[in-house]
Design a protein around this motif. Structure first.
Motif, PDB file in Angstrom:
ATOM      1  N   GLU A  62       0.831  -1.220   0.000  1.00 48.64           N
ATOM      2  CA  GLU A  62       0.000   0.000   0.000  1.00 48.64           C
ATOM      3  C   GLU A  62       0.855   1.255   0.000  1.00 48.64           C
ATOM      4  O   GLU A  62       0.552   2.216  -0.719  1.00 48.64           O
ATOM      5  CB  GLU A  62      -0.926   0.004   1.215  1.00 48.64           C
ATOM      6  CG  GLU A  62      -2.032  -1.022   1.147  1.00 48.64           C
ATOM      7  CD  GLU A  62      -2.755  -1.196   2.482  1.00 48.64           C
ATOM      8  OE1 GLU A  62      -2.532  -0.381   3.410  1.00 48.64           O
ATOM      9  OE2 GLU A  62      -3.535  -2.161   2.594  1.00 48.64           O
ATOM     10  N   ALA A  63       1.912   1.287   0.804  1.00 48.41           N
ATOM     11  CA  ALA A  63       2.792   2.457   0.858  1.00 48.41           C
ATOM     12  C   ALA A  63       3.511   2.665  -0.475  1.00 48.41           C
ATOM     13  O   ALA A  63       3.657   3.811  -0.935  1.00 48.41           O
ATOM     14  CB  ALA A  63       3.798   2.315   1.991  1.00 48.41           C
ATOM     15  N   ALA A  66       0.992   4.003  -2.967  1.00 49.41           N
ATOM     16  CA  ALA A  66       0.615   5.389  -2.652  1.00 49.41           C
ATOM     17  C   ALA A  66       1.772   6.374  -2.818  1.00 49.41           C
ATOM     18  O   ALA A  66       1.583   7.575  -2.631  1.00 49.41           O
ATOM     19  CB  ALA A  66       0.086   5.453  -1.223  1.00 49.41           C
ATOM     20  N   HIS A  67       2.958   5.882  -3.172  1.00 48.56           N
ATOM     21  CA  HIS A  67       4.159   6.725  -3.227  1.00 48.56           C
ATOM     22  C   HIS A  67       4.363   7.443  -1.893  1.00 48.56           C
ATOM     23  O   HIS A  67       4.741   8.611  -1.856  1.00 48.56           O
ATOM     24  CB  HIS A  67       4.068   7.766  -4.349  1.00 48.56           C
ATOM     25  CG  HIS A  67       4.006   7.217  -5.718  1.00 48.56           C
ATOM     26  ND1 HIS A  67       3.323   7.848  -6.725  1.00 48.56           N
ATOM     27  CD2 HIS A  67       4.533   6.102  -6.276  1.00 48.56           C
ATOM     28  CE1 HIS A  67       3.434   7.153  -7.838  1.00 48.56           C
ATOM     29  NE2 HIS A  67       4.165   6.077  -7.585  1.00 48.56           N
ATOM     30  N   ASP A  68       4.113   6.768  -0.797  1.00 49.48           N
ATOM     31  CA  ASP A  68       4.150   7.373   0.535  1.00 49.48           C
ATOM     32  C   ASP A  68       5.534   7.190   1.164  1.00 49.48           C
ATOM     33  O   ASP A  68       5.788   6.251   1.903  1.00 49.48           O
ATOM     34  CB  ASP A  68       3.067   6.728   1.414  1.00 49.48           C
ATOM     35  CG  ASP A  68       2.884   7.405   2.745  1.00 49.48           C
ATOM     36  OD1 ASP A  68       3.778   8.184   3.168  1.00 49.48           O
ATOM     37  OD2 ASP A  68       1.848   7.159   3.381  1.00 49.48           O
ATOM     38  N   HIS A  69       6.444   8.141   0.875  1.00 48.75           N
ATOM     39  CA  HIS A  69       7.809   7.992   1.360  1.00 48.75           C
ATOM     40  C   HIS A  69       7.909   8.102   2.883  1.00 48.75           C
ATOM     41  O   HIS A  69       8.802   7.525   3.491  1.00 48.75           O
ATOM     42  CB  HIS A  69       8.759   8.981   0.675  1.00 48.75           C
ATOM     43  CG  HIS A  69       8.605  10.394   1.075  1.00 48.75           C
ATOM     44  ND1 HIS A  69       7.724  11.248   0.466  1.00 48.75           N
ATOM     45  CD2 HIS A  69       9.224  11.108   2.036  1.00 48.75           C
ATOM     46  CE1 HIS A  69       7.818  12.437   1.026  1.00 48.75           C
ATOM     47  NE2 HIS A  69       8.717  12.381   1.986  1.00 48.75           N
ATOM     48  N   VAL A  70       6.987   8.793   3.520  1.00 45.20           N
ATOM     49  CA  VAL A  70       7.001   8.891   4.977  1.00 45.20           C
ATOM     50  C   VAL A  70       6.686   7.524   5.588  1.00 45.20           C
ATOM     51  O   VAL A  70       7.391   7.053   6.492  1.00 45.20           O
ATOM     52  CB  VAL A  70       6.022   9.978   5.469  1.00 45.20           C
ATOM     53  CG1 VAL A  70       5.941   9.996   6.984  1.00 45.20           C
ATOM     54  CG2 VAL A  70       6.426  11.342   4.922  1.00 45.20           C
ATOM     55  N   ARG A  71       5.651   6.881   5.094  1.00 45.96           N
ATOM     56  CA  ARG A  71       5.318   5.538   5.580  1.00 45.96           C
ATOM     57  C   ARG A  71       6.417   4.535   5.245  1.00 45.96           C
ATOM     58  O   ARG A  71       6.745   3.660   6.056  1.00 45.96           O
ATOM     59  CB  ARG A  71       3.989   5.082   4.971  1.00 45.96           C
ATOM     60  CG  ARG A  71       3.013   4.613   6.028  1.00 45.96           C
ATOM     61  CD  ARG A  71       1.618   4.517   5.489  1.00 45.96           C
ATOM     62  NE  ARG A  71       1.346   3.155   5.047  1.00 45.96           N
ATOM     63  CZ  ARG A  71       0.402   2.835   4.182  1.00 45.96           C
ATOM     64  NH1 ARG A  71      -0.358   3.767   3.636  1.00 45.96           N
ATOM     65  NH2 ARG A  71       0.194   1.599   3.847  1.00 45.96           N
ATOM     66  N   THR A  82      14.542   6.209  -1.319  1.00 43.30           N
ATOM     67  CA  THR A  82      13.255   6.833  -1.653  1.00 43.30           C
ATOM     68  C   THR A  82      13.491   8.215  -2.248  1.00 43.30           C
ATOM     69  O   THR A  82      12.825   8.586  -3.214  1.00 43.30           O
ATOM     70  CB  THR A  82      12.321   6.933  -0.430  1.00 43.30           C
ATOM     71  OG1 THR A  82      12.978   7.599   0.629  1.00 43.30           O
ATOM     72  CG2 THR A  82      11.835   5.577   0.011  1.00 43.30           C
ATOM     73  N   TYR A 104      10.229  16.923   0.734  1.00 42.47           N
ATOM     74  CA  TYR A 104      10.555  15.578   1.212  1.00 42.47           C
ATOM     75  C   TYR A 104      11.093  15.657   2.638  1.00 42.47           C
ATOM     76  O   TYR A 104      10.653  14.931   3.529  1.00 42.47           O
ATOM     77  CB  TYR A 104      11.591  14.960   0.272  1.00 42.47           C
ATOM     78  CG  TYR A 104      12.076  13.583   0.644  1.00 42.47           C
ATOM     79  CD1 TYR A 104      11.500  12.457   0.084  1.00 42.47           C
ATOM     80  CD2 TYR A 104      13.135  13.407   1.541  1.00 42.47           C
ATOM     81  CE1 TYR A 104      11.961  11.189   0.399  1.00 42.47           C
ATOM     82  CE2 TYR A 104      13.591  12.141   1.867  1.00 42.47           C
ATOM     83  CZ  TYR A 104      13.002  11.038   1.296  1.00 42.47           C
ATOM     84  OH  TYR A 104      13.450   9.786   1.608  1.00 42.47           O
ATOM     85  N   ALA A 107       8.417  16.651   5.181  1.00 44.06           N
ATOM     86  CA  ALA A 107       7.498  15.551   5.477  1.00 44.06           C
ATOM     87  C   ALA A 107       8.106  14.561   6.474  1.00 44.06           C
ATOM     88  O   ALA A 107       7.379  13.936   7.250  1.00 44.06           O
ATOM     89  CB  ALA A 107       7.108  14.831   4.189  1.00 44.06           C
TER      90      ALA A 107
END
Length: 120
Positions: A62-63, A66-71, A82, A104, A107
């Protein structure tokens, strides 16, 4: 959870411009394809050797989609991997110099020492 597999994904996708574009355009398709065809290949091995057990967890998948670099960082993905991949994908969308890199970093500012373990 496999920090190795997350980092392998980021590393291999970042080094292939065609994969970078596929990941930007349709992250779900690329993550599914990569997991089924590339996840179990051995890095820098050209002899056809492969493992059979590596797979993303649902949260990792999922991360990535979602391109969710924080997760991803919270899950143990290396921040340099990342950052370089996401610069390749998203820096072109910004107009100011270093705009993406600053966003980035902002975040990730909520993380304090000790950071999540990024060793593999």
């Amino acid at each position: 959870m496999s920090r190795y597999l997350l980092n392998k994904f980021l590393f291999t996708v970042d080094r292939d411009p065609a994969l970078v574009e596929r990941y930007r355009a349709d992250p779900g398709e690329l993550v599914r394809w990569w997991e089924s065809s590339m996840a179990n290949t051995i890095l820098n091995c050209h002899s056809g050797e492969a493992s059979t057990w590596l797979t993303f967890t649902a949260e990792e998948r999922e991360a990535l989609i979602a391109h969710d670099h924080v997760r991803l960082f919270g899950l143990g993905a290396h921040p340099f991997l990342t950052l370089t991949l996401f610069i390749a994908m998203f820096e072109r969308d910004n107009t100011e110099p270093l705009e993406y890199q600053k966003a980035y970093g902002t975040a990730l500012a909520a993380f304090a020492l000790p950071y999540p373990d990024i060793t593999t």
